[in-house]
Design an enzyme around this catalytic site. Structure first.
Site, short mmCIF file in Angstrom:
data_model
loop_
_atom_site.label_atom_id
_atom_site.label_comp_id
_atom_site.label_asym_id
_atom_site.label_seq_id
_atom_site.Cartn_x
_atom_site.Cartn_y
_atom_site.Cartn_z
N ASP A 62 35.99 16.96 95.39
CA ASP A 62 36.31 16.83 94.78
C ASP A 62 37.95 17.10 93.95
O ASP A 62 38.26 18.74 94.68
CB ASP A 62 36.00 16.16 93.62
N GLU A 86 39.97 13.86 97.67
CA GLU A 86 40.93 14.12 97.09
C GLU A 86 41.92 12.82 97.20
O GLU A 86 42.99 12.47 96.49
CB GLU A 86 42.09 15.02 97.43
N TRP A 87 41.43 11.36 97.75
CA TRP A 87 41.62 10.53 97.98
C TRP A 87 42.78 10.29 98.23
O TRP A 87 43.59 9.17 98.42
CB TRP A 87 41.78 10.19 95.73
N GLY A 88 43.08 11.20 99.25
CA GLY A 88 44.68 9.92 99.77
C GLY A 88 45.27 10.50 99.20
O GLY A 88 46.74 10.50 99.70
N ASP A 108 39.32 5.64 94.46
CA ASP A 108 37.84 4.64 94.49
C ASP A 108 36.94 3.35 94.94
O ASP A 108 38.17 2.78 94.28
CB ASP A 108 37.21 5.45 92.83
#
Ligand code: GLA
Length: 832
Positions: free
Chosen positions: A174, A211-213, A233
């Site tokens: 993460d 890393e959520w893009g 998320d």
């Protein structure tokens, strides 16, 4: 209660907090050119052997947050095997955040929480391996994980070695607390450090970059990670699903064996969406060659949930050995066609309807990657039905639904029924004998064979009258020919407002057989608003037309999807009620002669770029009841007062340069015998208005340096709100409520919020009764930097510890939690 008691209560609560990631939107500073490492052949082949097809498994986060332990992981693995999901391909059982102790041991090693994992991670790994499954763990490329456990930044080698020694097979890595300057180069550095550490540790471990893009990992992470998250998320609701599909689908060029786009874990079974939406979730994930990581409680999953997750035909599309993510063939007006080539020459074609009504979605076979053929055999992977298409692959798809066909060039000996599309459109229905709605049905033969003796029927709820006004039968329909029929629809006087299903069925013969094809059309019924003074945003419109994106309720028009606006803001004033449109727009309401007056503010939203003025007009039936004249952007709102006595139809119209954000702020409709003295419905009960100060608000952990102050910067009632500053990510702030507060009869809590440079997400909690018991609600949707919104939390979603019920007449303290550090403003904390 003293401040000390509050702090202690706070502190103990903190440990079991479900906190969330700060989804930062990062941009590489100008001049920094990050270079992606070329994916070395060896890295690619290593990855290809680990995840030659997208990983499948389970992760506890979506259903359990921080409440993870050995028993849950064990029982989930048992159920995975017993239910047949393991045999269907689900393999990894992944532990998410919150598995470790809050500090490392004397040697600097991560330590599993001994209460949650009494046998350590190595113990549970043995158990999982004994079942023929694999174990996943969670770490973070920062100083702390998102929930505040030790992160691996600077500890990569030791942590990778530790995980390898424990027998871990999969790492989700993460991005919270990342100490990053936001550059792509820094992302590459942090995530490559763990890549190298995993390589050195020597155990094959799937590396899932999360890393959520933020740094566009699809541009650099091939050869570093085996998969990478492309978005923030997911949450268990339609808007989240719709927006993630829109973000991930165009990334198809970047995916392939050992390097997958990851649009996040599955929410199927968690209860926030319909089965149609959950099938869309599973369908689009399979088409996008996404990891299939189950995110629901498998131990209690319904047969329906297991059937969606376990559908072998859809899994086969996801797991196809060619490993291609579907190309987006078309994406128009909310209708998307996806084409995924499969090993052996078949194609999966998905027809996805993200609109709110039944719609035909289709594509000419020539526009797909299918080889030219005389006909195509379509197998619907959800219904199991097969049909043959001649030139066009098409279906009438329900709102939010997806049809997935496995398509193959037709073999000459096959006898397959022709593909037939049954579509229908129906405007909103007003009940009563004197009003009719015009229904149109269209039956199209998309097969290579003609249809004989075609007949259409419509099945409506009891008491409805549906009659054809044109031909409803045809002796023969050839390939690509259609039978279009118009009908009148009457709903009985006492029909309830809301949605009512109608089934349209085509009956026909092909060859010597008789067959039918049906579609369900949802009729929306509106009735005159009930008596009272009511916020117009709470009245169901008869129809809406908007210059840009959908009309928004209680927020401005964001331009794309539903719910993407901000609080309505005109001339520096914020409004938490109203209707956000973009010119040219028209909203029609059916009043049935029962209403008397509309009073509204009107103006151009401050977020709109400076533009030409817009005009706001209220029509009562066909006459102008009030008009604003030209209103400029930046100008104060104009008050419009319209007499609606006896009027059947109310129309709100805005005009001006196309796309100008036009707001109806605080519109109040008066119906029946209500008068100006009556309160506006739905009722609101203010708890904190911050007009006289901070209303007793304190930061739960003042040691971190946070502060609350009364401030005129942002307010949605009166003239001031509350400015909240929390330098650290994750802090509660709140206040005791007045002793006499009784929220009986209210449905939940709400407040208005504006962020500054950092976005935020958080939770609401209350303390109830003399025991001051903590009851807490889940996170609300992410709010971007420099945006504003109303946060609402229904009492039904606030969970108390077992044995405690939430008595809303006994609320003692209201708390708000912010996941991120930074400054936010709030106002008008209320019950609704
Ligand atoms: C981030 C991730 C989630 C989950 C949580 C855990 O939000 O994106 O998938 O792992 O952290 O805290």
């Amino acid at each position: 209660m003293s401040v000390e008691t509050l702090e202690v209560a706070m502190h103990s609560r903190f440990r079991s907090l479900r906190t969330l990631a700060a989804v930062l939107v990062l941009a590489a500073p100008a001049g920094v050119v990050a270079t992606a490492p070329a994916a070395s052949a060896s890295a690619d082949s290593r990855a290809a052997t680990l995840v030659p097809t997208p990983p499948m498994g389970f992760n506890d986060w979506n259903a359990f947050g921080c409440e993870v332990d050995e028993e849950l992981i064990r029982e989930t693995a048992d159920k995975m095997v017993a239910s047949g999901l393991a045999a269907a391909g689900y393999e990894y059982v992944n532990i998410d955040d919150c598995w470790s102790q809050k500090s490392r041991d004397a040697d600097g090693r991560l330590v599993p929480d001994p209460v949650k994992f009494p046998n350590g991670i190595a113990g549970i790994a043995d158990y999982i391996h004994g079942k023929g499954l694999k174990l996943g763990i969670y770490g973070d490329a920062g100083t702390l994980t998102c929930a505040g456990y030790p992160g691996s930044l600077g500890h990569e080698e030791l942590d990778a070695r530790t995980w390898a020694e424990w027998g871990v097979d999969y790492l989700k890595y993460d991005n919270c607390n990342n100490q990053s300057d936001g550059s792509q180069a820094d992302y590459i550095r942090r995530y490559t450090a763990m890549r190298q550490a995993l390589d050195q540790a020597g155990r094959p471990i799937v590396y899932s970059i999360c890393e959520w893009g933020s740094s566009r990992p699809w541009e650099w992470a091939r050869g570093v990670g085996d998969l990478w998250r492309t978005t923030g998320d997911i949450s268990d609701n339609w808007e989240s699903l719709r927006s993630i599909i829109a973000q991930n689908a165009p990334l198809y060029p970047y995916a392939g064996p050992g390097h997958w786009n990851d649009p996040d874990m599955l929410e199927i079974g968690n209860g926030g969406m319909t089965d149609t939406e959950y099938r869309t979730h599973m369908s689009t994930w399979a088409m996008m060659a996404a990891p299939l990581i189950i995110g629901t409680d498998l131990r209690t999953a319904s047969a329906q949930t297991l059937a969606i997750l376990g559908n072998r035909d859809i899994i086969a599309i996801d797991q196809d050995p060619l490993g291609r993510q579907a190309t987006v063939v078309s994406d128009r007006d909310g209708l998307m066609v996806l084409d995924k080539p499969l090993a052996g020459g078949d194609h999966a074609i998905a027809l996805y309807n993200s609109t709110d009504h039944l719609a035909t979605v289709g594509v000419a076979a020539a526009d797909t990657g299918l080889d030219p053929a005389r006909g195509y055999r379509l197998k619907d992977v959800w219904t199991g039905r097969t049909a043959e298409a001649a030139t066009t692959i098409e279906a009438a798809v329900p709102a939010h639904g997806t049809v997935v066909y496995r398509v193959r060039a037709r073999q000459s000996h096959e006898s397959v029924p022709p593909a037939v599309t049954v579509d229908a459109t129906l405007p909103t229905v007003v009940p009563g004998a004197d009003s009719t709605a015009a229904l149109t049905t269209t039956v199209t033969d998309r097969g290579a064979q003609p249809l004989q003796r075609v007949r259409v029927t419509v099945e409506a709820p009891a008491g409805w009258v549906v009659a054809p006004t044109g031909a409803d039968r045809r002796p023969r329909l050839g390939t690509d020919q259609a039978l279009k029929t118009t009908w009148t629809v009457r709903a009985p006087d006492d029909t309830a407002a809301g949605d009512h299903p109608l089934t349209v069925t085509a009956h026909y013969r092909w060859g010597r057989r008789t067959t039918t094809t049906s579609s369900v059309l949802v009729a929306t019924v509106v009735t005159p608003p009930p008596a009272g003074r009511r916020a117009l945003s709470k009245v169901l419109a008869y129809s809406t037309a908007n210059g840009l994106g959908p009309v928004e309720l209680d927020q401005s028009n964001g331009g794309a999807g539903i719910g993407d606006g901000n609080l309505i803001t005109i001339g520096g004033r914020y409004f938490n009620r109203g209707i956000g449109t973009a010119a040219p727009s028209e909203i029609v309401y059916y009043l049935g002669g029962d209403c008397t007056r509309l009073v509204t503010q009107a103006g151009v939203d401050d977020e709109a770029p400076a533009s030409d003025p817009a005009t706001f007009t209220v029509y009562a039936d066909d006459t102008v009841a009030a008009t604003s004249g030209p209103v400029s952007s930046g100008a104060a709102p104009v008050t419009l007062d319209a007499d609606l006595t006896g009027v059947r139809w109310l129309r709100l119209v805005t005009s001006g340069t196309a796309g100008t954000r036009t707001d109806w702020a605080d519109p109040v409709l008066t119906c029946g015998d209500a008068g100006p003295g009556d309160p506006v419905l739905p009722l609101r009960q203010t708890i904190f208005s911050f007009e006289d100060g901070t209303d007793g608000f304190t930061i739960a952990n003042p040691g971190t340096g946070g502060a609350v102050t009364q401030s005129p910067t942002f307010h949605t009632d009166g003239t001031s709100g509350l400015r909240v500053e929390t330098p650290v990510p994750g802090n509660w702030f709140g206040a005791p409520v007045p002793a006499s507060l009784d929220l009986s009869g209210r449905s939940g809590l709400a407040f208005d919020m504006r962020t500054e440079d950092v976005g935020s997400v958080g939770e609401i909690a209350v303390q109830v009764g003399d025991a001051m018991t903590w009851c807490q609600a889940g996170r609300w949707a992410w709010t971007n930097p420099h945006s504003s919104r109303t946060v609402t939390e229904s009492f039904d979603d606030i969970e108390c510890p077992s044995g405690v019920t939430l008595d809303v007449s006994q609320i003692r303290v209201v708390w708000i939690f912010l996941n991120t550090g930074g400054v936010v403003h709030i106002d008008h904390v209320r019950a609704e």
